[in-house]
Design a protein around this motif. Structure first.
Motif, mmCIF file in Angstrom:
data_model
loop_
_atom_site.group_PDB
_atom_site.id
_atom_site.type_symbol
_atom_site.label_atom_id
_atom_site.label_comp_id
_atom_site.label_asym_id
_atom_site.label_seq_id
_atom_site.Cartn_x
_atom_site.Cartn_y
_atom_site.Cartn_z
ATOM 1 N N ARG A 54 0.856 -1.184 0.000
ATOM 2 C CA ARG A 54 0.000 0.000 0.000
ATOM 3 C C ARG A 54 0.895 1.238 0.000
ATOM 4 N NH1 ARG A 54 -5.299 -0.547 0.694
ATOM 5 N NH2 ARG A 54 -6.112 -2.569 1.346
ATOM 6 N N THR B 99 -6.992 5.691 -2.132
ATOM 7 C CA THR B 99 -8.033 4.685 -2.311
ATOM 8 C C THR B 99 -9.341 5.348 -2.720
ATOM 9 O OG1 THR B 99 -8.568 4.837 0.039
ATOM 10 C CG2 THR B 99 -7.028 3.113 -0.632
ATOM 11 N N THR C 266 -4.739 8.206 6.822
ATOM 12 C CA THR C 266 -4.420 6.932 7.465
ATOM 13 C C THR C 266 -3.825 5.991 6.432
ATOM 14 O OG1 THR C 266 -6.613 6.000 7.009
ATOM 15 C CG2 THR C 266 -6.353 7.271 9.054
ATOM 16 N N ALA D 5 -5.160 3.369 5.497
ATOM 17 C CA ALA D 5 -6.253 2.912 4.640
ATOM 18 C C ALA D 5 -6.431 3.809 3.425
ATOM 19 C CB ALA D 5 -7.557 2.852 5.440
#
Length: 654
Positions: A111, A346, A396, A398
């Motif tokens: 990521r 994302t 974050t 994510a």
């Protein structure tokens, strides 16, 4: 003495016999074949030549290393020691030696924020919100035009026109009479009469103001006490006079346009963005561009509008950029090349530190504030940058998308395959996985499904692994289910689809004219295969000239309607192709042009001879692309000399 000589002769004879036997054994041993199992001290590879094949064309099998005769890639060993068929159906286990020969490299799936670059071209234009029209507010005659040619720079308040108007003359007389009445009624005891006279003066002043007279002009009339037969019209705003719509002596009506003035202190730049790049463009995003007038000098602006409609001919969308131009160096009509960079997060969001957590105007992207409020220009409420597709301040892990290097993915048009290193095996083992990929961002693909963080994917040698699976009749990139025959983009003449195009009832003269257009297209294809963008541009211009010579009256009915639709799209594509000066943008335009040419051939047939439709699955980052060529030998316009013979003939058009 005799006895001694006799003994010496026996010894010499015996030695001669021994020597003869030894020579006979020696020559006999050289003539006899060596029994099997002997001579094992020499390496087997000296007696048995290994087979070598191509990772892209596994049908090629040669006895020694070298180059593939089709795509000129390095050959790889076909037979590897210790490579046994074991493991799952989609798995391949190889020896350490084979893995070294295949030059396999792997990287982890991770990521991370990746950057996508969107390259666009476009032109400078006027800012429509800063264009003013000088019109006549009353009927009259234009007796003097102070600005008598276009291109003149005017300032706010500059005199533009002297106008004679009977209506203005009457209104001035009305004002003077009203003022006289007010003066005569100063000593009147009837307040209503005085107020009525004063209201009349106010009304006449307002009428003159609405007809274009400035407060200074109205005061001058009152001070003189006499009306003026001519009135001067002043510029309500500054800028450049871009149109002069009237002449001296003209009679004009209310609303007749006299001048058009454009304020060039801020301009718009219209850019063409391909539909595949729209995922990385956002309102308010910064764009940097250069011009031919000032090479090497960057200009910047903000995206203020993304057109909601796609141009079907060019497959592009117009993107408007607001650009400050205080020095007036950017001129409307200038050609620009722009780059927009997007740091991808994302969910298709964009990370921009300048807009993180900020509030932005939905009409004017240059208005950015720390908190909620109203736009300083239009007064509309500001909106959060997050609502426009940006990442907020609370970032974050994510927010980081799951990505793999672009070279790890094998794309077939419908599927994406990656090879993953299988952990815990005694030998290097690789498993093929079908994954769902998102858009490409620079050198990376976003992963939607099929991989997890920490997996190790093959970035180098994946084509060789896929070819080995094809050779072993296992599922691979080209054979997704149960394997079968070896795949790849090969040149199987027996499998080339022969297509006899339906010949519509058209005039033979029309077909000859159409053939000139097709020849121009083929010249573009040849030029791109030779890595020559200038020749491709020149060929596109000639094809455009040939297209202009096609007589549309030679086709009637449905043929005429189809030709009008397709020729318009073809004209736009050829014009864009002729304007390209670099190789990669020209090849992208050529892919769109090829689709249009194929549609043209399907509708009207091949004008003369035989043409061949070819396909290369590796073009444009493994998305694949087709083209038409005149000969059977592959001449790849998307790779040129790099991989000139990469591709396959899929159809024979007659």
């Amino acid at each position: 003495m005799l006895n001694s000589l006799f003994k010496r002769g026996r010894i010499v004879g015996l030695l001669a016999i021994v020597a003869a036997v030894a020579m006979g054994y020696y020559w006999g041993s050289r003539k006899r074949p060596e029994p099997s199992g002997l001579g094992t001290s020499r390496p087997a590879t000296e007696n048995q030549a290994a087979l070598w094949t191509c990772s892209m064309h596994p049908q090629i099998k040669l006895p020694k290393p070298g180059k593939c005769p089709i795509c000129f890639m390095d050959l790889i060993p076909l037979e590897s020691d210790g490579d046994e068929d074991e493991g799952g159906l989609r798995e391949l286990s190889v020896s350490e030696n084979s893995a070294r020969l295949m030059e396999i490299e792997t990287v982890p799936v991770e990521r991370r924020f990746v950057t996508a670059q969107v390259r666009m071209v476009g032109k400078v234009d006027y800012d429509e919100t800063r264009v003013s029209y000088i019109t006549s507010w009353v009927p009259g005659r234009l007796d003097r035009l102070f600005v008598d040619y276009t291109g003149v720079a005017v300032k706010k308040g500059d005199h533009l026109v002297t106008l004679y108007s009977p209506e203005l003359l009457s209104a001035q007389e009305e004002l003077l009479q009203s003022l006289k009445v007010v003066k005569d009624l100063e000593n009147s005891q009837v307040a209503v009469v005085r107020e009525t006279a004063a209201a009349t003066v106010t009304a006449v002043r307002e009428k003159l103001r609405l007809w274009g007279l400035t407060p200074e002009q109205i005061r001058g009339i009152e001070q003189r006490g006499t009306p003026s037969d001519h009135i001067t019209i002043y510029a309500p705003t500054g800028g450049i006079v871009v149109h002069k719509n009237a002449q001296e002596g003209m009679y004009v009506n209310t609303g007749t346009r006299i001048y058009t003035i454009a304020d060039l202190s801020q301009v718009w730049v219209y850019l063409d963005a391909y539909e595949s790049d729209l995922a990385w463009l956002r309102y308010g995003q910064r764009v940097q561009f250069t011009t031919q007038a000032y090479p090497g000098e960057p200009f910047t602006g903000s995206i203020s509008f993304i057109q909601p409609v796609l141009n079907e001919a060019t497959r592009t969308v117009k993107v408007r950029v607001n650009v400050p131009n205080p020095a007036g160096r950017l001129k409307p009509g200038m050609f620009v090349r722009a780059v927009a960079e997007a740091q991808v997060a994302t969910g298709g969001r964009i990370m921009d530190t300048a807009l993180a957590g900020k509030w932005i105007s939905p009409m004017h992207p240059e208005i950015v504030k720390e908190g909620p409020g109203a736009c300083d220009i239009c007064g509309m409420p500001l909106v959060r940058a997050e609502s426009l597709g940006y990442v907020g301040t609370a970032q974050t892990d994510a927010d980081k998308p799951l990505v793999i290097p672009a070279e790890a993915a094998l794309l077939t048009g419908k599927r994406a395959i990656v090879y993953v290193e299988v952990p815990g095996k005694d030998k290097p083992t690789y498993e093929g996985r079908e994954v769902v990929l998102g858009p490409r961002a620079g050198d990376y693909y976003l992963v939607r499904e099929g991989l997890s963080e920490g997996d190790w994917v093959v970035t180098r040698g994946n084509f060789k692994i896929d070819a080995e699976l094809q050779i072993r009749a296992r599922p691979s990139m080209m054979t997704p289910e149960d394997g079968g025959a070896a795949g790849g983009h090969e040149h199987h003449d027996a499998h080339v689809k022969q297509v006899k195009q339906a010949a519509p009832a058209v005039n033979p003269v029309f077909k000859r004219q159409l053939a000139a257009v097709i020849q121009g297209y083929l010249a573009i294809q040849t030029a791109l295969a030779q890595d020559d963008p200038k020749a491709a541009s020149a060929a596109a211009s000639k094809a455009l000239e040939a297209l202009a010579k096609v007589d549309m009256e030679l086709v009637t009915g449905q043929n005429h309607e189809d030709w009008m639709k397709q020729s318009g799209q073809l004209k736009s594509l050829l014009a864009s192709m002729g304007a390209e000066e670099s190789l990669e943008p020209a090849r992208r335009q050529f892919a769109l042009l090829s689709e249009q040419i194929m549609a043209l051939l399907r509708r009207f047939g091949v004008p003369d001879g035989t043409l061949y439709k070819a396909w290369c699955p590796m073009a444009f980052g493994n998305r694949g692309a087709e083209w038409i060529q005149a000969g059977e030998e592959i001449a790849n316009p998307y790779f040129g000399a790099t991989m000139l013979r990469c591709g396959e003939i899929t159809e024979e058009l007659k």
